[in-house]
Structure formats: structure tokens, C-alpha cells
Motif scaffolding. Structure first.
Motif, mmCIF file in Angstrom:
data_model
loop_
_atom_site.group_PDB
_atom_site.id
_atom_site.type_symbol
_atom_site.label_atom_id
_atom_site.label_comp_id
_atom_site.label_asym_id
_atom_site.label_seq_id
_atom_site.Cartn_x
_atom_site.Cartn_y
_atom_site.Cartn_z
ATOM 1 N N ILE A 268 56.371 44.022 24.965
ATOM 2 C CA ILE A 268 57.523 43.891 25.860
ATOM 3 C C ILE A 268 58.681 44.733 25.340
ATOM 4 C CG2 ILE A 268 59.232 42.269 26.768
ATOM 5 C CD1 ILE A 268 57.090 40.117 26.694
ATOM 6 N N ALA A 269 58.826 44.791 24.026
ATOM 7 C CA ALA A 269 59.905 45.578 23.423
ATOM 8 C C ALA A 269 59.776 47.056 23.788
ATOM 9 C CB ALA A 269 59.882 45.408 21.909
ATOM 10 N N GLU A 270 58.541 47.570 23.764
ATOM 11 C CA GLU A 270 58.339 48.972 24.116
ATOM 12 C C GLU A 270 58.767 49.224 25.559
ATOM 13 O OE1 GLU A 270 54.802 52.282 23.791
ATOM 14 O OE2 GLU A 270 54.336 50.331 24.676
ATOM 15 N N THR A 271 58.372 48.328 26.455
ATOM 16 C CA THR A 271 58.740 48.479 27.867
ATOM 17 C C THR A 271 60.247 48.461 28.041
ATOM 18 O OG1 THR A 271 56.691 47.388 28.528
ATOM 19 C CG2 THR A 271 58.450 47.513 30.166
ATOM 20 N N ALA A 272 60.928 47.555 27.324
ATOM 21 C CA ALA A 272 62.371 47.399 27.482
ATOM 22 C C ALA A 272 63.159 48.562 26.892
ATOM 23 C CB ALA A 272 62.818 46.090 26.832
ATOM 24 N N LEU A 273 62.687 49.107 25.779
ATOM 25 C CA LEU A 273 63.471 50.115 25.063
ATOM 26 C C LEU A 273 63.117 51.551 25.435
ATOM 27 C CD1 LEU A 273 63.526 48.471 21.508
ATOM 28 C CD2 LEU A 273 65.318 48.424 23.257
ATOM 29 N N LEU A 274 61.925 51.762 25.972
ATOM 30 C CA LEU A 274 61.527 53.133 26.320
ATOM 31 C C LEU A 274 62.447 53.753 27.359
ATOM 32 C CD1 LEU A 274 57.614 53.298 26.474
ATOM 33 C CD2 LEU A 274 59.153 54.607 25.008
ATOM 34 N N SER A 275 62.969 52.925 28.281
ATOM 35 C CA SER A 275 63.809 53.461 29.347
ATOM 36 C C SER A 275 65.108 54.048 28.807
ATOM 37 C CB SER A 275 64.129 52.361 30.364
ATOM 38 O OG SER A 275 64.826 51.293 29.746
ATOM 39 N N ARG A 276 65.513 53.680 27.608
ATOM 40 C CA ARG A 276 66.764 54.200 27.024
ATOM 41 C C ARG A 276 66.536 55.398 26.113
ATOM 42 N NH1 ARG A 276 69.144 48.493 24.683
ATOM 43 N NH2 ARG A 276 68.304 47.162 26.330
ATOM 44 N N SER A 277 65.281 55.652 25.779
ATOM 45 C CA SER A 277 64.997 56.631 24.732
ATOM 46 C C SER A 277 65.245 58.053 25.189
ATOM 47 C CB SER A 277 63.542 56.483 24.283
ATOM 48 O OG SER A 277 62.671 56.789 25.352
ATOM 49 N N ASP A 278 65.669 58.873 24.237
ATOM 50 C CA ASP A 278 65.745 60.315 24.480
ATOM 51 C C ASP A 278 64.863 61.066 23.482
ATOM 52 O OD1 ASP A 278 67.288 60.251 22.105
ATOM 53 O OD2 ASP A 278 69.109 60.002 23.288
ATOM 54 N N SER A 279 64.185 60.302 22.603
ATOM 55 C CA SER A 279 63.246 60.897 21.666
ATOM 56 C C SER A 279 62.154 59.870 21.370
ATOM 57 C CB SER A 279 63.952 61.298 20.368
ATOM 58 O OG SER A 279 63.016 61.796 19.421
ATOM 59 N N ILE A 280 60.898 60.257 21.555
ATOM 60 C CA ILE A 280 59.770 59.340 21.362
ATOM 61 C C ILE A 280 58.706 60.028 20.516
ATOM 62 C CG2 ILE A 280 58.016 57.915 22.492
ATOM 63 C CD1 ILE A 280 59.688 58.106 25.053
ATOM 64 N N GLN A 281 58.206 59.310 19.499
ATOM 65 C CA GLN A 281 57.111 59.811 18.678
ATOM 66 C C GLN A 281 56.017 58.747 18.657
ATOM 67 O OE1 GLN A 281 58.481 60.998 14.796
ATOM 68 N NE2 GLN A 281 60.053 62.365 15.592
ATOM 69 N N HIS A 282 54.886 59.056 19.274
ATOM 70 C CA HIS A 282 53.780 58.112 19.346
ATOM 71 C C HIS A 282 52.878 58.264 18.131
ATOM 72 C CE1 HIS A 282 54.563 56.684 23.426
ATOM 73 N NE2 HIS A 282 54.883 57.936 23.734
ATOM 74 N N GLY A 283 52.623 57.139 17.459
ATOM 75 C CA GLY A 283 51.692 57.125 16.343
ATOM 76 C C GLY A 283 50.430 56.373 16.714
ATOM 77 N N ASP A 284 49.527 56.223 15.740
ATOM 78 C CA ASP A 284 48.266 55.530 16.001
ATOM 79 C C ASP A 284 48.495 54.037 16.236
ATOM 80 O OD1 ASP A 284 46.909 57.892 15.713
ATOM 81 O OD2 ASP A 284 46.529 57.586 13.572
ATOM 82 N N GLU A 285 49.437 53.461 15.494
ATOM 83 C CA GLU A 285 49.630 52.014 15.557
ATOM 84 C C GLU A 285 51.045 51.602 15.956
ATOM 85 O OE1 GLU A 285 48.440 50.334 11.892
ATOM 86 O OE2 GLU A 285 46.344 50.957 12.069
ATOM 87 N N ASP A 286 51.911 52.558 16.132
ATOM 88 C CA ASP A 286 53.276 52.218 16.529
ATOM 89 C C ASP A 286 53.910 53.379 17.277
ATOM 90 O OD1 ASP A 286 54.079 54.111 14.620
ATOM 91 O OD2 ASP A 286 54.319 52.602 13.069
ATOM 92 N N CYS A 287 55.131 53.162 17.720
ATOM 93 C CA CYS A 287 55.863 54.172 18.489
ATOM 94 C C CYS A 287 57.313 54.167 18.011
ATOM 95 C CB CYS A 287 55.779 53.834 19.978
ATOM 96 S SG CYS A 287 56.767 54.908 21.035
ATOM 97 N N GLU A 288 57.822 55.333 17.613
ATOM 98 C CA GLU A 288 59.210 55.430 17.168
ATOM 99 C C GLU A 288 60.082 55.911 18.324
ATOM 100 O OE1 GLU A 288 61.926 58.060 14.122
ATOM 101 O OE2 GLU A 288 59.957 57.365 13.402
ATOM 102 N N ILE A 289 61.145 55.169 18.572
ATOM 103 C CA ILE A 289 62.046 55.459 19.689
ATOM 104 C C ILE A 289 63.452 55.688 19.146
ATOM 105 C CG2 ILE A 289 63.035 54.578 21.832
ATOM 106 C CD1 ILE A 289 60.597 52.810 22.126
ATOM 107 N N GLN A 290 64.119 56.711 19.640
ATOM 108 C CA GLN A 290 65.503 56.981 19.269
ATOM 109 C C GLN A 290 66.360 57.020 20.524
ATOM 110 O OE1 GLN A 290 65.938 60.449 16.792
ATOM 111 N NE2 GLN A 290 64.291 59.838 15.392
ATOM 112 N N PHE A 291 67.555 56.466 20.416
ATOM 113 C CA PHE A 291 68.486 56.466 21.546
ATOM 114 C C PHE A 291 69.891 56.164 21.041
ATOM 115 C CE2 PHE A 291 66.519 52.326 21.059
ATOM 116 C CZ PHE A 291 67.581 51.424 21.126
#
Length: 343
Positions: A268-291
Motif C-alpha cells: 500500500i505504501a508503494e501505491t501511495a508514495l509512487l504518485s509523488r515520486s520524481d525519481s524511482i529505482q526498482h530493485g529485486d526486493e524493494d523500490c527506492e522513491i525520491q520526492f
């Protein structure tokens, strides 16, 4: 009806009806002298400047709702605002061709739109209401046995909207995140503005003599509206200029205050925070979001609510704020367990 009894919603809706009903458009004189909410003040010379400004703000509000107000210049004197005509194309409020609703569907859509409007002050809900009413969906929600106002998270909103509509001063207590006691604020409310998913009040602070932005959720207690005490005409700049200055300040702060978090994919956190991101790095087990964000304490509360789905990488101040919220929750839980054990 007395002027004080005409709400901003009634005035705006009456303006839309007039603009839609006129095929060739209406001049400002024709609108101000006949539309409900303007006409009762039109013959008062002392109100003429304020009325003119209100009309300009109402036009911009309609445009922000997605209702295109067209300006038709006079053929003989293009650019003359007194001769220009205004209208709204009927197609702007029409439901798409072929789309039909049963009486029950209209009723449910009306209730949903009312609840959405009252709960989140949504522009989309306001536009939907106008289209539904054009179909005859004039449903009296209280008679349905449900409250159209449920879910309102910002109880200060109705009073602030009243102050904006009546060009009146407002006073309220404002609780900053780093203070134990709220601060009293006296302002001229200018606009409710949604930013980063939260409602803010854009205002002119009468004590500090400058534009200020307040998060609605931090207004505590009742808002006092001082009807008849308006200093609107004494503001140091045009309303639009003050609002633009405040919004630009929010945008600058958002650009400067950067955040980096790691979220679990599919959460749920990914869904909520992805809409604000301007930089995304997808990994094998996680996703780094910057905003960017304007309010670290509010963001910390939100992130803490996601539990282990989010890990804050940067800045350290946000890490500390999230940690404090976890510690407070743990302390409350421990105190509750002790209390229950002795019950």
C-alpha cells in the motif's frame, strides 16, 4: 433574500446557470445586475469595486472546476472589458451522449458526489454535482437516511469557506508540530488550496502583514469568522498576486526539502508514495522513491502508519520524526496493556 444569506455556492451556481443559458453571452453589467448573489449589491456604489473583484474570482473558480468561461470581445472595441461578453458552452456541462442512468443510479451518484464534496472539497465532485443536477438528480440526501457530510477530515473548512465568500476576517488556534500550545492567528482567508494531498488555507496574516499558508488539519477548535470586519480592500496587493506568491512558496519548499524512502513492492505504501515520486529505482526486493515535501512532520505520521512497508533513507530529521511516532505508539500500547491488566 438578504445578502448575508446568499452562500458562495448559491452565487456560483446562479452564475453558471446564467452563463449556460445565454447563447450569445452576457456582459459584466448584465451579469452583475441580474445574477442572484450579485444583483442585491449592484446598485450600491460603495460595493462596486468589491463586486467586480468577486466576479473575477468567481470566473477563475469556475475555470478551476473545469468549466470553461469563454470571453467574447466586442467587434467594435476588442479588449474593452465593459463590452466583452461571457458564456459557458452548453456542452461543458453535458453528460456524454448515450450515457443514461436509472433513478436509483442517479440517487446513488448524487449521494456519492455530496459525500465527496463535503469530505474532500473536490473540484471533480462539484463538477459532477452540476452535471447530475442537469439530469434532474435533485436528491434530498437527509431524507435517504444517510449523512452527506460523513468523512470530513477538516472541520475548519466550512467556516473558512464562509469567510472567503463573505470577505471576512477569521481567527483560529494553530497547532505547530514543535510546540505544546497552539498559536492564535488572525487572517484574511483567500483560498483553500490542495497541495501534496492535503488542504491548506492561503491567507493574508493580519498580524505579520504577509501571505501565510496554514495546514487545515492543524487548526484546532472553532474558527471565528468576523462578519462585517473585512479589510479586503486594504490588502497590499491583488488577491491573485498574494495567492500566487503563497503557492510559489510551497513549490519552492517542496523542491528544496527532498526525501528518499525504500518501499516494499506491491505494498500500500508503494501505491501511495509512487504518485509523488520524481525519481524511482526498482530493485529485486524493494523500490527506492525520491520526492519533495513541504511538511516533514505530516509525512512522518503518514509513513509511520505504513509500518514496516517503508524505510526512510534520507533526511535524518525525517528518520527521527518517524522513530518518535513509533516510540509514542509503543508507549501508548504498553500503557494500555498495564491499564487492562489492573482492570
Amino acid at each position: 433574500m438578504a445578502r448575508s444569506q446568499v452562500s458562495s455556492e448559491e452565487r456560483i451556481f446562479s452564475l453558471v446557470l446564467a452563463l449556460v443559458a445565454s447563447t450569445n453571452g452576457l456582459t459584466k453589467h448584465e451579469l452583475l445586475s441580474s445574477v442572484y448573489g450579485y444583483a442585491d449589491r449592484y446598485n450600491d456604489a460603495g460595493q462596486r469595486v468589491a463586486l467586480d473583484r468577486q466576479f473575477e474570482r468567481d470566473k477563475e473558480q469556475l475555470r478551476s472546476l473545469g468549466i470553461p468561461v469563454e470571453t467574447i470581445d466586442s467587434p467594435g472595441e476588442p479588449g474593452n472589458n465593459h463590452l466583452a461578453r461571457y458564456r459557458v458552452p452548453k456542452t461543458a456541462l453535458e453528460v456524454p451522449h448515450g450515457l443514461e442512468f436509472s433513478d436509483r443510479e442517479l440517487m446513488m451518484l448524487r449521494v456519492a458526489a455530496l459525500a465527496w464534496r463535503e469530505g474532500s472539497l473536490s473540484a471533480e465532485a462539484a463538477r459532477a454535482l452540476m452535471k447530475l443536477e442537469s439530469l434532474g438528480a435533485l436528491i434530498d440526501a437527509p431524507r435517504l437516511g444517510v449523512s452527506a457530510g460523513f468523512g470530513a477530515t477538516d472541520p475548519a473548512a466550512p467556516a473558512l469557506l464562509q469567510a472567503i465568500g463573505q470577505q471576512a476576517e477569521a481567527e483560529f488556534d494553530y497547532q505547530l508540530a514543535d510546540r505544546n500550545e497552539p498559536l492564535r492567528r488572525r487572517v484574511m482567508p483567500l483560498q483553500l488550496h490542495r497541495f501534496e494531498g492535503r488542504w491548506h488555507l492561503i491567507s493574508y496574516d493580519l498580524e505579520r502583514e504577509s501571505p501565510r499558508v496554514f495546514l487545515l488539519s492543524r487548526i484546532v477548535g472553532a474558527v471565528s469568522v468576523r462578519v462585517g470586519s473585512s479589510t479586503w480592500n486594504e490588502l497590499p496587493a491583488a488577491i491573485e498576486t498574494l495567492i500566487e506568491e503563497a503557492v510559489s512558496g510551497l513549490q519552492r519548499l517542496q523542491e528544496q526539502q527532498r526525501v528518499a524512502v525504500r518501499v516494499k513492492p506491491g505494498s500500500i505504501a508503494e501505491t501511495a508514495l509512487l504518485s509523488r515520486s520524481d525519481s524511482i529505482q526498482h530493485g529485486d526486493e524493494d523500490c527506492e522513491i525520491q520526492f519533495g515535501t513541504v511538511d516533514l512532520p505530516e509525512l512522518a505520521t503518514e509513513i509511520a502508519g505504513f509500518g514496516t512497508e517503508v524505510t526512510v533513507l534520507d533526511p535524518p530529521s525525517l528518520q527521527q520524526l518517524v522513530r518518535e511516532r513509533f516510540e509514542a505508539a509503543l508507549e501508548l500500547h504498553s500503557a494500555t496493556r498495564v491499564e487492562n491488566a489492573h482492570a
